[in-house]
Design an enzyme around this catalytic site. Structure first.
Site, PDB file in Angstrom:
ATOM      1  N   GLU A  34      18.411  11.175 -23.620  1.00  0.00           N
ATOM      2  CA  GLU A  34      18.780   9.771 -23.870  1.00  0.00           C
ATOM      3  C   GLU A  34      17.902   9.152 -24.957  1.00  0.00           C
ATOM      4  O   GLU A  34      18.388   8.388 -25.783  1.00  0.00           O
ATOM      5  CB  GLU A  34      18.668   8.937 -22.587  1.00  0.00           C
ATOM      6  CG  GLU A  34      19.734   9.249 -21.552  1.00  0.00           C
ATOM      7  CD  GLU A  34      21.151   8.973 -22.051  1.00  0.00           C
ATOM      8  OE1 GLU A  34      21.321   8.146 -22.953  1.00  0.00           O
ATOM      9  OE2 GLU A  34      22.084   9.615 -21.540  1.00  0.00           O
ATOM     10  N   TYR A 117      18.742   0.456 -20.229  1.00  0.00           N
ATOM     11  CA  TYR A 117      19.796   1.423 -20.538  1.00  0.00           C
ATOM     12  C   TYR A 117      19.391   2.849 -20.105  1.00  0.00           C
ATOM     13  O   TYR A 117      20.113   3.519 -19.363  1.00  0.00           O
ATOM     14  CB  TYR A 117      20.102   1.397 -22.055  1.00  0.00           C
ATOM     15  CG  TYR A 117      20.888   2.590 -22.479  1.00  0.00           C
ATOM     16  CD1 TYR A 117      22.249   2.659 -22.220  1.00  0.00           C
ATOM     17  CD2 TYR A 117      20.269   3.686 -23.088  1.00  0.00           C
ATOM     18  CE1 TYR A 117      22.983   3.778 -22.565  1.00  0.00           C
ATOM     19  CE2 TYR A 117      20.988   4.805 -23.429  1.00  0.00           C
ATOM     20  CZ  TYR A 117      22.341   4.851 -23.163  1.00  0.00           C
ATOM     21  OH  TYR A 117      23.052   5.966 -23.486  1.00  0.00           O
ATOM     22  N   ASP A 135      25.298   0.932 -23.649  1.00  0.00           N
ATOM     23  CA  ASP A 135      24.843   1.054 -25.032  1.00  0.00           C
ATOM     24  C   ASP A 135      25.961   0.579 -25.957  1.00  0.00           C
ATOM     25  O   ASP A 135      26.964   0.027 -25.505  1.00  0.00           O
ATOM     26  CB  ASP A 135      24.428   2.499 -25.338  1.00  0.00           C
ATOM     27  CG  ASP A 135      25.622   3.451 -25.325  1.00  0.00           C
ATOM     28  OD1 ASP A 135      26.719   3.046 -24.881  1.00  0.00           O
ATOM     29  OD2 ASP A 135      25.459   4.597 -25.777  1.00  0.00           O
TER      30      ASP A 135
END
Ligand code: SF4
Length: 355
Positions: A34, A117, A135
């Site tokens: 990520e 996030y 996102d």
């Protein structure tokens, strides 16, 4: 739309890409992938992910490495604060959490560089917790399907999209829901030319049905871009050159570069050579000025760097304390910003036996 997550899941089953971080749901893998993918496309990020986990297979090995080595593996990916923060977070996991990754949404966000996030991605994929990760892909998909024109970069918009995504999430399998949303935004509902003709949401997609795809999502603020002028000195003495370490609180923090004179505007060579910064570093008896490169424009998210390189050969070694003298072989050990790396690679290609 009660069927939303079912439609999405079916689409994901058929379109999901085989990516190396999807081989397991370990928090370390989810975290590394990520962070890499925050500012990087999957095609480029995949190679970096493989290199990263080969060198640092777990949080302990990342914590034990010197920061220089982490930056070196990251070299070329940009946004280097991501790598520095990951290193600090790995040390936190080892020192404050006894080597165990925190397993709650709030706990994960205590780690350096992890916002809501990434925390939601780890919490849902690794621990099955129902938090939607939102996102740019997710803003785009939701704004189009639901026809939401609230700016995604406003606090009102963030709240609205966050509430909607958390209503839609599949509580039985939140990790797959989040991965599917990101994949759908990356492959199907792309920023330009989304594949609407083959889209399972077409009949209910408000943007499609009102021909407003190009208007959504809405952004309120256009980011101001700062122009900077980097005059790099490619200084040779014998078979060595000089590097310096970049200062804190700026781009490329703690990386190494050729000695730099930054100017507020573009300078002619004459202006540069009469500049106080230049005359304090070089004296005419010792320095022979050579070629100047063409200007390269290096674009970062909020900055445009106008970069050029000036060759200087020294008769005697330099006596500037902050400069480090290195040979070609030693360059491998130093994390370099992309324009400097490209320039030195080019030099070595043209003159493989010289630095
Ligand atoms: S119909 Fe087009 S705009 Fe709407 S969700 Fe599908 S791909 Fe996106």
């Amino acid at each position: 739309m009660p069927e939303f997550h079912k439609i999405l899941r079916d689409w994901y089953k058929q379109n999901k890409r085989d990516l190396p971080w999807r081989t397991n749901n370990l928090p370390y893998y989810v975290w590394v992938s990520e962070i890499i993918l925050q500012q990087t496309r999957v095609a480029q990020g995949t190679n970096y992910f493989i290199r990263f986990v080969n060198r640092f297979p777990d949080v302990e090995s990342l914590a034990a490495a010197p920061e220089n080595e982490v930056l070196k593996i990251w070299q070329g990916l940009g946004y280097y604060s991501r790598a520095r923060n990951m290193h600090k977070a790995a040390l936190q996991v080892v020192n404050e959490f006894h080597g165990n990754f925190p397993d709650s949404f709030i706990g994960i966000q205590k780690l350096k560089g992890i916002g809501s996030y990434t925390a939601a991605a780890i919490a849902s994929i690794s621990f099955g917790l129902p938090y939607a990760s939102i996102d740019g892909n997710v803003y785009r998909v939701l704004s189009r399907i639901f026809g939401i024109a609230t700016p995604v970069d406003s606090s009102k918009g963030k709240k609205e999209f966050n509430e909607l995504a958390n209503q839609l999430i599949d509580r039985n399998d939140p990790g797959t829901f989040n991965e599917a949303m990101m994949e759908f935004g990356a492959l199907q509902c792309t920023p330009r030319n989304p594949d609407c003709n083959n889209c399972p949401f077409q009949s209910q997609c408000i943007a499609f049905n009102h021909k407003e795809i190009s208007k959504l999502p809405v952004k309120a603020n256009k980011t101001k871009v700062r122009h900077r002028y980097f005059n790099y000195m490619y200084i040779k003495h014998g078979k060595s050159i000089y590097l310096e370490k970049r200062a804190e609180n700026d781009i490329w923090q703690n990386m190494y570069q050729l000695p730099l004179i930054e100017s507020p505007d573009s300078l002619s060579l004459e202006e540069l050579f009469s500049n106080d910064n230049f005359t304090s570093l070089f004296n005419k008896d010792n320095a022979v000025i050579g070629n100047e490169s063409k200007e390269i424009l290096h674009i970062l998210s909020h900055q445009k760097l106008h970069v050029r390189f000036i060759e200087i050969t020294l008769e005697k070694p330099a006596a500037i304390q902050s400069w480090i003298k290195v040979s070609t072989e030693e360059l491998e050990d130093y994390p370099l910003p992309k324009p400097v790396e490209n320039f030195l690679n080019e030099k070595n290609r043209n003159h493989p036996n010289r630095t």
